[in-house]
Design an enzyme around this catalytic site. Structure first.
Site, short mmCIF file in Angstrom:
data_model
loop_
_atom_site.label_atom_id
_atom_site.label_comp_id
_atom_site.label_asym_id
_atom_site.label_seq_id
_atom_site.Cartn_x
_atom_site.Cartn_y
_atom_site.Cartn_z
N ASP A 41 0.85 -1.19 0.00
CA ASP A 41 0.00 0.00 0.00
C ASP A 41 0.88 1.23 0.00
O ASP A 41 1.41 1.62 1.05
CB ASP A 41 -0.91 0.00 1.23
CG ASP A 41 -2.01 -1.03 1.11
OD1 ASP A 41 -2.09 -1.93 1.95
OD2 ASP A 41 -2.77 -0.94 0.13
N ASP A 181 -10.57 -4.62 -1.65
CA ASP A 181 -9.57 -4.25 -0.66
C ASP A 181 -10.20 -3.37 0.41
O ASP A 181 -10.71 -2.29 0.12
CB ASP A 181 -8.44 -3.49 -1.36
CG ASP A 181 -7.37 -3.00 -0.41
OD1 ASP A 181 -6.37 -2.44 -0.89
OD2 ASP A 181 -7.53 -3.19 0.81
C1 DX5 Z 1 -6.25 1.19 2.17
C2 DX5 Z 1 -5.43 -0.05 2.33
C3 DX5 Z 1 -6.10 -1.06 3.26
C4 DX5 Z 1 -5.31 -2.33 3.40
C5 DX5 Z 1 -6.18 -3.48 3.91
O1 DX5 Z 1 -6.57 1.76 3.35
O2 DX5 Z 1 -5.32 -0.61 1.03
O3 DX5 Z 1 -7.37 -1.34 2.75
O4 DX5 Z 1 -4.80 -2.71 2.18
O5 DX5 Z 1 -6.55 -3.16 5.19
P1 DX5 Z 1 -7.53 -4.11 6.07
O6 DX5 Z 1 -7.56 -5.48 5.44
O7 DX5 Z 1 -6.90 -4.10 7.43
O8 DX5 Z 1 -8.87 -3.44 6.02
#
Ligand code: DX5
Length: 234
Positions: A41, A181
């Site tokens: 990310d 995601d």
């Molecule tokens: C954006 C990021 C998150 C991360 C996943 O904020 O892309 O979405 O990848 O986070 P979780 O799985 O903890 O929601």
């Protein structure tokens, strides 16, 4: 028409919850847990209110991974950064439609650089924005949270967009992955898969599993597969 039933669901961890002081070991542990890819990310503190990985960090982790890297560029100037993340070892580079004035050109450039291309849509962004670039992209990422941080709650209202994109991709006959995601857990993955997603990003849900990463990966994959089979049988 492509038959989305032929593709098995992919489980792809976000490394946001990882111990950043041990990224090489963390990446190796994810590979040993059986993940299909690893998502980085990338956040610039402007497009989203958080700041994370530069390309050199990803390049340092690259030798420790047996699986592909994807870079999710949550940045305001993706065109300026594409080459840096491909050079760092990312086989898939995802840009946000909201940050691209010329999305068709940006996606084509990712492929010209030798990587696969992806386009991400924030929760408010309609599916139609990718209608004329499905031929230029290898993946559409539907954000099921407002991006910036891990551990947020899944937004069920986005499921209608997932379903619409599933219909658009299948009707196009193109092998485009449909990724989700944000807030993906063993529970929410079922409804995201039922809506038509086939690639699942999980950060906190995967890392917080009481039985460890391998159990989390297996549980997520089984839940997604079961739900996808039910969708296709309907
Ligand atoms: C954006 C990021 C998150 C991360 C996943 O904020 O892309 O979405 O990848 O986070 P979780 O799985 O903890 O929601």
């Amino acid at each position: 028409m492509t038959d989305s039933s032929v593709r098995q669901p992919l489980v792809v961890p976000s490394v946001l919850p990882a111990d950043f002081a041990e990224l090489g070991n963390e990446v190796q542990a994810l590979c040993e847990a059986g993940v299909d890819r690893i998502q980085w990310d990338v956040m610039d503190g402007v497009f989203v209110p958080n700041l994370t990985f530069g390309p050199d960090v990803i390049a340092a982790a690259r030798p420790h991974s047996a699986v592909e890297f994807e870079a999710h560029l949550m940045v305001v100037t993706p065109d300026e950064l594409l080459g840096r993340y491909v050079d760092a070892g990312c086989e898939l580079v995802i840009v946000h439609a909201e940050a691209c004035t010329h999305l068709h050109r940006t996606l084509a450039r990712i492929r010209d650089l030798g990587a696969r291309s992806g386009v991400a849509l924030n929760p408010h962004t309609p599916a139609d924005i990718v209608e004329h670039v499905l031929g230029e992209t290898d993946l559409v990422l539907v954000m099921t949270v407002n991006p910036g941080f891990g551990g947020q709650a899944y937004i069920p209202a986005v499921e209608s967009k997932i379903a619409r994109l599933r219909r658009m991709i299948d009707a196009s006959g193109l092998p485009v992955e449909l990724e989700v995601d944000g807030g993906i857990t063993a529970k929410t993955i079922r409804s995201a898969s039922a809506a038509g997603a086939d690639v699942f990003i999980s950060g906190s849900g995967l890392y917080a599993h009481p039985a460890g990463k391998a159990a989390a990966v297996a549980e997520l994959r089984a839940a997604a597969s079961e739900s996808a089979s039910q969708r296709k049988a309907a």
